[in-house]
Scaffold this motif. Structure first.
Motif, PDB file in Angstrom:
ATOM      1  N   GLY A   1       0.811  -1.207   0.000  1.00  0.00           N
ATOM      2  CA  GLY A   1       0.000   0.000   0.000  1.00  0.00           C
ATOM      3  C   GLY A   1       0.847   1.260   0.000  1.00  0.00           C
ATOM      4  O   GLY A   1       2.057   1.231   0.267  1.00  0.00           O
ATOM      5  N   TRP A   2       0.215   2.392  -0.269  1.00  0.00           N
ATOM      6  CA  TRP A   2       0.970   3.636  -0.420  1.00  0.00           C
ATOM      7  C   TRP A   2       1.662   4.057   0.873  1.00  0.00           C
ATOM      8  O   TRP A   2       2.728   4.683   0.817  1.00  0.00           O
ATOM      9  N   VAL A   3       1.105   3.703   2.020  1.00  0.00           N
ATOM     10  CA  VAL A   3       1.749   4.089   3.286  1.00  0.00           C
ATOM     11  C   VAL A   3       3.042   3.297   3.481  1.00  0.00           C
ATOM     12  O   VAL A   3       4.066   3.853   3.899  1.00  0.00           O
ATOM     13  N   ALA A   4       3.004   2.013   3.173  1.00  0.00           N
ATOM     14  CA  ALA A   4       4.232   1.212   3.240  1.00  0.00           C
ATOM     15  C   ALA A   4       5.256   1.716   2.222  1.00  0.00           C
ATOM     16  O   ALA A   4       6.458   1.795   2.514  1.00  0.00           O
ATOM     17  N   LEU A   5       4.777   2.075   1.043  1.00  0.00           N
ATOM     18  CA  LEU A   5       5.671   2.608   0.020  1.00  0.00           C
ATOM     19  C   LEU A   5       6.270   3.937   0.451  1.00  0.00           C
ATOM     20  O   LEU A   5       7.413   4.266   0.081  1.00  0.00           O
ATOM     21  N   LEU A   6       5.517   4.690   1.240  1.00  0.00           N
ATOM     22  CA  LEU A   6       6.045   5.945   1.792  1.00  0.00           C
ATOM     23  C   LEU A   6       7.256   5.666   2.671  1.00  0.00           C
ATOM     24  O   LEU A   6       8.275   6.368   2.594  1.00  0.00           O
ATOM     25  N   GLY A   7       7.154   4.657   3.517  1.00  0.00           N
ATOM     26  CA  GLY A   7       8.287   4.301   4.359  1.00  0.00           C
ATOM     27  C   GLY A   7       9.511   3.947   3.538  1.00  0.00           C
ATOM     28  O   GLY A   7      10.640   4.334   3.874  1.00  0.00           O
ATOM     29  N   GLU A   8       9.307   3.220   2.442  1.00  0.00           N
ATOM     30  CA  GLU A   8      10.420   2.849   1.569  1.00  0.00           C
ATOM     31  C   GLU A   8      11.013   4.084   0.884  1.00  0.00           C
ATOM     32  O   GLU A   8      12.238   4.192   0.738  1.00  0.00           O
ATOM     33  N   ARG A   9      10.148   5.008   0.494  1.00  0.00           N
ATOM     34  CA  ARG A   9      10.630   6.234  -0.173  1.00  0.00           C
ATOM     35  C   ARG A   9      11.457   7.073   0.798  1.00  0.00           C
ATOM     36  O   ARG A   9      12.496   7.630   0.424  1.00  0.00           O
ATOM     37  N   LEU A  10      11.022   7.165   2.018  1.00  0.00           N
ATOM     38  CA  LEU A  10      11.785   7.905   3.021  1.00  0.00           C
ATOM     39  C   LEU A  10      13.178   7.317   3.198  1.00  0.00           C
ATOM     40  O   LEU A  10      14.165   8.050   3.297  1.00  0.00           O
ATOM     41  N   ALA A  11      13.259   5.990   3.222  1.00  0.00           N
ATOM     42  CA  ALA A  11      14.554   5.333   3.373  1.00  0.00           C
ATOM     43  C   ALA A  11      15.452   5.617   2.169  1.00  0.00           C
ATOM     44  O   ALA A  11      16.644   5.908   2.332  1.00  0.00           O
ATOM     45  N   ARG A  12      14.876   5.551   0.967  1.00  0.00           N
ATOM     46  CA  ARG A  12      15.670   5.819  -0.238  1.00  0.00           C
ATOM     47  C   ARG A  12      16.175   7.258  -0.283  1.00  0.00           C
ATOM     48  O   ARG A  12      17.291   7.524  -0.719  1.00  0.00           O
ATOM     49  N   GLU A  13      15.322   8.167   0.188  1.00  0.00           N
ATOM     50  CA  GLU A  13      15.680   9.584   0.171  1.00  0.00           C
ATOM     51  C   GLU A  13      16.553   9.973   1.366  1.00  0.00           C
ATOM     52  O   GLU A  13      16.952  11.123   1.498  1.00  0.00           O
ATOM     53  N   LYS A  14      16.787   8.982   2.250  1.00  0.00           N
ATOM     54  CA  LYS A  14      17.580   9.205   3.461  1.00  0.00           C
ATOM     55  C   LYS A  14      16.985  10.327   4.324  1.00  0.00           C
ATOM     56  O   LYS A  14      17.702  11.178   4.871  1.00  0.00           O
TER      57      LYS A  14
END
Length: 203
Positions: A38-51
């Motif tokens: 879901g988009w909320v889980a994907l948000l967590g992944e995006r935050l990690a990628r963006e550091k």
């Protein structure tokens, strides 16, 4: 730069690690799709990628209304002490035919409670299908923006932009024609990210 009118609470929020609290309904609760897609889980992944040093708490419940979110929010604020609150509620209000004035008031009170707790707020807009009638649909869609403007919150105009209005919309919804497939959730995050990310970088 902090949101205008954010006040002392926002300065206090800057002193603690960023925590994003998402209070939503089935669109954020991964209804009918695999956990983690879901988009909320994907948000967590995006935050990690963006550091970007921020954690995400998904407090979304399928079927929830703005009244339910309003009643749950005080305990969530106390427990998680978020720096940012994303309010993704209202769709079920429309499905149940609840008064628009009630939806508006609940969103206002949730926004004020979150800001009083030191969090910046993102209101996520929703729209209803044309069969609800043009006037109701227009009024419903507009209330999210009017609350965001009045309460100095950030606004995602329409969570399902690029999904519900896409040429291939039939392939982006589950059989119930209400809930997006996992394929649609990156697009949903793409609608939220440009609004939320600048708030995180302001800290």
């Amino acid at each position: 730069m902090l949101l205008a009118g954010a006040g002392a609470g926002a300065f206090a929020a800057a002193a603690r690690p960023a925590t994003i609290l998402v209070v939503g309904d089935s669109l954020s609760a991964e209804y009918g799709i695999a956990r983690g897609s879901g988009w909320v889980a994907l948000l967590g992944e995006r935050l990690a990628r963006e550091k970007i040093a921020a954690s995400v708490v998904n407090a979304s419940i399928s079927g929830d209304t703005t009244s339910g979110g309003r009643s749950r929010l005080p305990a969530l604020l106390q427990q998680h002490r978020p720096t940012h609150v994303v309010i993704e509620l209202g769709g079920n209000d429309a499905l149940r035919g609840l008064p628009l004035a009630m939806t508006r008031e609940n969103l206002v009170q949730m926004t004020r409670a979150a800001r009083a707790a030191g969090a910046q707020v993102v209101i996520v807009g929703m729209q209803v299908p044309p069969n609800y009638g043009r006037r109701y649909g227009d009024d419903f869609a507009a209330l999210f923006g009017s609350v965001a403007k009045a309460e100095q919150a950030a606004l995602v105009p329409f969570l399902l932009a690029g999904v519900a209005d896409a040429a291939e919309a039939d392939t982006l919804f589950q059989a119930d024609r209400i809930h997006p497939t996992a394929q649609a959730h990156p697009r949903m995050l793409a609608n939220v990210w440009p609004v939320l990310a600048p708030l995180l970088k302001q800290r």
